[in-house]
Scaffold this motif. Structure first.
Motif, PDB file in Angstrom:
ATOM      1  N   ALA A 216       0.823  -1.210   0.000  1.00  0.00           N
ATOM      2  CA  ALA A 216       0.000   0.000   0.000  1.00  0.00           C
ATOM      3  C   ALA A 216       0.856   1.259   0.000  1.00  0.00           C
ATOM      4  CB  ALA A 216      -0.948  -0.033   1.184  1.00  0.00           C
ATOM      5  N   VAL A 217       1.806   1.325  -0.907  1.00  0.00           N
ATOM      6  CA  VAL A 217       2.669   2.491  -1.005  1.00  0.00           C
ATOM      7  C   VAL A 217       2.001   3.546  -1.871  1.00  0.00           C
ATOM      8  CG1 VAL A 217       4.905   3.323  -1.805  1.00  0.00           C
ATOM      9  CG2 VAL A 217       4.736   1.108  -0.663  1.00  0.00           C
ATOM     10  N   LYS A 218       1.478   3.129  -3.024  1.00  0.00           N
ATOM     11  CA  LYS A 218       0.805   4.061  -3.916  1.00  0.00           C
ATOM     12  C   LYS A 218      -0.209   3.295  -4.754  1.00  0.00           C
ATOM     13  CE  LYS A 218       1.356   7.718  -7.163  1.00  0.00           C
ATOM     14  NZ  LYS A 218       2.122   8.928  -7.364  1.00  0.00           N
ATOM     15  N   ARG A 219      -1.397   3.830  -4.836  1.00  0.00           N
ATOM     16  CA  ARG A 219      -2.446   3.213  -5.643  1.00  0.00           C
ATOM     17  C   ARG A 219      -2.599   4.019  -6.916  1.00  0.00           C
ATOM     18  NH1 ARG A 219      -6.978  -0.120  -4.510  1.00  0.00           N
ATOM     19  NH2 ARG A 219      -6.150  -0.221  -2.408  1.00  0.00           N
ATOM     20  N   ILE A 220      -2.675   3.316  -8.053  1.00  0.00           N
ATOM     21  CA  ILE A 220      -2.860   4.001  -9.327  1.00  0.00           C
ATOM     22  C   ILE A 220      -4.054   3.405 -10.062  1.00  0.00           C
ATOM     23  CG2 ILE A 220      -0.412   4.577  -9.563  1.00  0.00           C
ATOM     24  CD1 ILE A 220      -0.219   2.351 -11.659  1.00  0.00           C
ATOM     25  N   THR A 221      -4.606   4.178 -10.951  1.00  0.00           N
ATOM     26  CA  THR A 221      -5.681   3.718 -11.821  1.00  0.00           C
ATOM     27  C   THR A 221      -5.162   3.763 -13.247  1.00  0.00           C
ATOM     28  OG1 THR A 221      -7.346   4.618 -10.333  1.00  0.00           O
ATOM     29  CG2 THR A 221      -8.037   4.189 -12.591  1.00  0.00           C
ATOM     30  N   VAL A 222      -5.398   2.692 -13.983  1.00  0.00           N
ATOM     31  CA  VAL A 222      -4.939   2.611 -15.364  1.00  0.00           C
ATOM     32  C   VAL A 222      -6.153   2.463 -16.269  1.00  0.00           C
ATOM     33  CG1 VAL A 222      -3.547   1.280 -16.998  1.00  0.00           C
ATOM     34  CG2 VAL A 222      -2.805   1.496 -14.630  1.00  0.00           C
ATOM     35  N   ASN A 223      -6.268   3.349 -17.245  1.00  0.00           N
ATOM     36  CA  ASN A 223      -7.339   3.251 -18.235  1.00  0.00           C
ATOM     37  C   ASN A 223      -6.827   2.432 -19.411  1.00  0.00           C
ATOM     38  OD1 ASN A 223      -9.112   4.952 -16.788  1.00  0.00           O
ATOM     39  ND2 ASN A 223      -7.968   6.712 -17.521  1.00  0.00           N
TER      40      ASN A 223
ATOM     41  N   ALA B 261      -4.366  -9.776 -12.039  1.00  0.00           N
ATOM     42  CA  ALA B 261      -3.927  -8.684 -12.905  1.00  0.00           C
ATOM     43  C   ALA B 261      -2.895  -7.812 -12.204  1.00  0.00           C
ATOM     44  CB  ALA B 261      -5.130  -7.848 -13.350  1.00  0.00           C
ATOM     45  N   THR B 262      -3.096  -7.564 -10.934  1.00  0.00           N
ATOM     46  CA  THR B 262      -2.147  -6.748 -10.170  1.00  0.00           C
ATOM     47  C   THR B 262      -0.756  -7.358 -10.211  1.00  0.00           C
ATOM     48  OG1 THR B 262      -3.900  -5.999  -8.703  1.00  0.00           O
ATOM     49  CG2 THR B 262      -1.644  -5.783  -7.886  1.00  0.00           C
ATOM     50  N   ASP B 263      -0.664  -8.675 -10.049  1.00  0.00           N
ATOM     51  CA  ASP B 263       0.637  -9.334 -10.065  1.00  0.00           C
ATOM     52  C   ASP B 263       1.288  -9.254 -11.445  1.00  0.00           C
ATOM     53  OD1 ASP B 263       0.324 -10.028  -7.406  1.00  0.00           O
ATOM     54  OD2 ASP B 263      -0.476 -12.015  -7.865  1.00  0.00           O
ATOM     55  N   VAL B 264       0.489  -9.416 -12.495  1.00  0.00           N
ATOM     56  CA  VAL B 264       1.014  -9.347 -13.859  1.00  0.00           C
ATOM     57  C   VAL B 264       1.538  -7.945 -14.146  1.00  0.00           C
ATOM     58  CG1 VAL B 264       0.395  -9.510 -16.306  1.00  0.00           C
ATOM     59  CG2 VAL B 264      -0.508 -11.196 -14.678  1.00  0.00           C
ATOM     60  N   ILE B 265       0.761  -6.933 -13.804  1.00  0.00           N
ATOM     61  CA  ILE B 265       1.168  -5.546 -14.053  1.00  0.00           C
ATOM     62  C   ILE B 265       2.399  -5.192 -13.238  1.00  0.00           C
ATOM     63  CG2 ILE B 265       0.462  -3.143 -13.767  1.00  0.00           C
ATOM     64  CD1 ILE B 265      -2.431  -4.202 -14.423  1.00  0.00           C
ATOM     65  N   ARG B 266       2.439  -5.628 -11.994  1.00  0.00           N
ATOM     66  CA  ARG B 266       3.595  -5.347 -11.133  1.00  0.00           C
ATOM     67  C   ARG B 266       4.858  -5.975 -11.725  1.00  0.00           C
ATOM     68  NH1 ARG B 266       1.755  -7.359  -6.294  1.00  0.00           N
ATOM     69  NH2 ARG B 266       0.675  -5.420  -5.885  1.00  0.00           N
TER      70      ARG B 266
END
Length: 50
Positions: free
Chosen positions: A6-13, A33-38
């Motif tokens: 929980a360092v920074k939350r972002i939104t991706v369109n 999806a979070t793991d793939v994007i990370r």
């Protein structure tokens, strides 16, 4: 609650085809999806000075 990530939350369109591709990949691999994007972000090349 574990705030390790929980360092920074972002939104991706994403375009519909991008979202569909990500969802299909996640379904095929069983990964979130979070793991793939990370993982993709971690693989980005960095300048030597950074």
């Amino acid at each position: 609650m574990n705030k390790k990530w929980a360092v920074k939350r972002i939104t991706v369109n994403l375009a519909l085809n991008e979202a569909n591709k990500l969802e299909k990949y996640c379904n095929q691999t069983g990964r979130a999806a979070t793991d793939v994007i990370r993982e993709l972000i971690r693989g980005l090349p960095m300048n030597k000075s950074e």
